[in-house]
Design an enzyme around this catalytic site. Structure first.
Site, PDB file in Angstrom:
ATOM      1  CD1 TRP A 165      -0.177  -1.468   3.194  1.00  0.00           C
ATOM      2  CD2 TRP A 165       0.573   0.634   3.313  1.00  0.00           C
ATOM      3  NE1 TRP A 165       0.588  -1.368   4.321  1.00  0.00           N
ATOM      4  CE2 TRP A 165       1.059  -0.081   4.431  1.00  0.00           C
ATOM      5  CE3 TRP A 165       0.911   1.987   3.195  1.00  0.00           C
ATOM      6  CZ2 TRP A 165       1.862   0.495   5.410  1.00  0.00           C
ATOM      7  CZ3 TRP A 165       1.728   2.569   4.165  1.00  0.00           C
ATOM      8  CH2 TRP A 165       2.190   1.823   5.249  1.00  0.00           C
ATOM      9  NE  ARG A 174      10.547  -1.407  -7.386  1.00  0.00           N
ATOM     10  CZ  ARG A 174      10.980  -1.010  -6.183  1.00  0.00           C
ATOM     11  NH1 ARG A 174      11.650   0.107  -6.056  1.00  0.00           N
ATOM     12  NH2 ARG A 174      10.706  -1.725  -5.112  1.00  0.00           N
ATOM     13  CE  LYS A 189      -2.770  -9.520  -2.795  1.00  0.00           C
ATOM     14  NZ  LYS A 189      -3.253  -8.253  -2.139  1.00  0.00           N
ATOM     15  N   PRO A 190      -3.066  -5.662  -5.965  1.00  0.00           N
ATOM     16  CG  PRO A 190      -4.444  -3.823  -6.454  1.00  0.00           C
ATOM     17  CD  PRO A 190      -4.149  -5.243  -6.870  1.00  0.00           C
ATOM     18  CB  ALA A 191      -2.251  -3.163  -0.484  1.00  0.00           C
ATOM     19  CD  GLU A 265      11.507  -3.820  -1.933  1.00  0.00           C
ATOM     20  OE1 GLU A 265      11.978  -3.922  -0.767  1.00  0.00           O
ATOM     21  OE2 GLU A 265      10.607  -3.027  -2.231  1.00  0.00           O
ATOM     22  CB  CYS A 299      11.109  -1.219   2.217  1.00  0.00           C
ATOM     23  SG  CYS A 299      11.275  -0.862   0.460  1.00  0.00           S
ATOM     24  CD  GLU A 396      10.678  -2.498   7.078  1.00  0.00           C
ATOM     25  OE1 GLU A 396      10.897  -1.657   6.190  1.00  0.00           O
ATOM     26  OE2 GLU A 396       9.929  -3.477   6.900  1.00  0.00           O
TER      27      GLU A 396
END
Length: 492
Positions: A165, A174, A189-191, A265, A299, A396
């Protein structure tokens, strides 16, 4: 689409007219579940749209559409594929402001950040439009002289692309751009937190001339089952995933059943190292970029700040002034410099990290506590004297929090920087180029920003080492992730 609330700032588009159904085989269609998923505005916490909820059967229909379109797209001349990708770049550039507002609406990032994302995302189409015609093979003579060795690169096949997201445009392009450049078809499949951008881009692909079925886009509330079903479909030969290391591990297990090629990634825990001889103002400038791009929800965001003892006080005070001066508000408000986090859970998690650090002796120089009111906000925060071994240095942060620790020697800071399962990116600031390069070489990271707070570039190989991922995106490496290498032995 069902609109539920409207931002107080007037947008250049009507959210109610945006596509919000599944894009399968060149057609918009509702999910077979009959259910919808609310999309929230993080600035208010209220729904602004609802999107289709795909079933496993819908996902497999998308795979079937991609598989059916595969031979035709693979046989399309590289120049023609490149021209279509170039048209995608041009359309995204023309609609930059609308796409930026949309990203700000569903993601929360500031308009300035969103505009930067659209520019970056579009560049992948321009870069890979040029790479499409440069997928060269090779010919050599076998050392024994018996035959020629002919090597060619062919599209790997149907690719499943799973994106997060935090960069809803860039993380999609990308992957889609190199896949299409290589001659592959795909299912994205996007968030579900930020799906509207992916659907808006699907409409751009259609207008640019991407044939039906070459790109399919689905959203689902059952991500695990849906992606698993696609990975176990023998027609799927590639998985490209951007997301957490935890989820990446699970997907690698799933992909092992059918030996699907994987690009990963994953998470990061980036150290930002400042030596005494660094240009202080340049280091502060770089720190703000490395930390606050997308409000820290990246990230690549600087996560652990290691500052040499001779400069740590000046650096800490400088960061506190800069972070404390940022204007916080809804992302789509023009004056906003730091928008909300993606959801309430993020606010609670980051608050817990800060509270633990303060309880162990860290000093709050700016921010520190989430405010009251609607929306998912956490103030830009600076902590100094952060002890090692805390969650804030092991996990993170994914938010606008700077955690500063001092160090004495080069060996000490390199050991601390490498003391993590992650290895995506590191940042180094030093006035001594030899030391900067020496430390960069010693750091266990796939990328290093040397006296720079920003490294992402479509022409550069993006990716990490250790548990930060597998493979590379961008550069020529990116298109190779979607290719199989074939060797032909022939005599003439």
């Amino acid at each position: 689409m069902n609109a539920h609330s409207t931002p107080t700032t007037k947008l250049s588009f009507d959210p109610a007219k945006l596509p919000a159904d599944l894009w399968i085989g060149g057609k918009w269609r509702p999910g077979s579940t009959g259910k919808r998923i609310d999309v929230l505005d993080p600035s208010t916490g209220k729904p602004v749209a609802s999107i289709a909820d795909a079933s496993v059967e819908d996902a497999l229909e998308a795979v079937a559409a991609a598989h059916a379109a595969g031979p035709g797209w693979a046989a399309t001349a590289p120049r023609q594929r490149g021209e279509i990708l170039r048209k995608c770049f041009e359309l995204m550039s023309e609609r930059k402001e609308m796409l930026a507002e949309l990203i700000s609406l569903e993601n929360g990032k500031s308009l300035a950040d969103a505009r930067g994302e659209v520019t970056y995302a579009a560049e992948f189409f321009r870069w890979f439009s040029e790479e499409a015609v440069r997928l060269n093979g090779e010919i050599s003579t076998a050392p024994g002289g018996a035959n020629k060795i002919v090597v060619m690169h062919q599209p790997i096949g149907v690719a499943v692309l799973v994106t997060p997201w935090n960069f809803p445009a860039a993380m999609a392009t990308r992957k889609i751009a190199p896949a299409l450049a290589a001659g592959c078809t795909c299912v994205l499949k996007p968030a579900t937190e930020t799906p509207l951008t992916a659907y808006a881009l699907a409409d751009i692909y259609r207008e640019a001339g991407v044939p039906d079925g070459v790109v399919n886009v689905i959203t689902t509330s059952r991500a695990g089952a849906t992606v698993s079903a696609m990975l176990h479909d023998p027609r799927v030969r590639k998985l490209s995933f951007t997301g957490s290391t935890e989820v990446g591990r699970k997907l690698l297990h799933e992909a092992a059943d059918t030996i699907v090629s994987c690009s990963m990634e994953l998470g990061g825990n980036a150290p930002f190292i400042v030596f005494d001889d660094a240009d202080l103002e340049a280091a502060l400038d770089g720190a703000m970029i490395a930390k606050m791009r997308n409000g820290g929800e990246a990230c690549t965001a600087a996560n652990r700040f290691y500052v040499q003892e001779g400069i740590v006080e000046a650096f800490s005070q400088g960061m506190a002034r800069r972070m404390g001066a940022l204007k916080v508000g809804p992302g789509y408000e023009p004056a906003t410099q730091c928008g909300p986090l993606i959801n309430h859970d993020a606010v609670e998690r980051i608050g817990g990290l800060v509270d633990e650090a303060v309880g162990k002796g860290a000093k709050v120089l700016a921010g520190g506590k989430a405010g009251e009111g609607e929306g998912f906000y956490f103030p830009p925060t600076v902590l100094s004297g952060v002890p090692g071994g805390l969650r804030i240095t092991r996990e993170e942060i994914f938010g606008p929090v700077v955690a500063i620790t001092s160090f004495v020697s080069e060996d000490e800071v390199v050991a601390a920087a490498n003391d993590t399962e992650y290895g995506l990116i590191s940042y180094v600031y030093s006035g001594d180029l030899a030391r900067g390069l020496r430390v960069s070489e010693r750091l266990e990271a796939g990328m290093v920003g040397l006296n720079r707070g920003l490294v992402s570039d479509p022409a550069a190989p993006f990716g990490g080492v250790k548990q930060s991922g597998l493979g590379r995106e961008g550069a020529h490496h990116g298109i190779m992730e979607f290719c199989e290498t074939k060797y032909i032995a022939v005599s003439w």
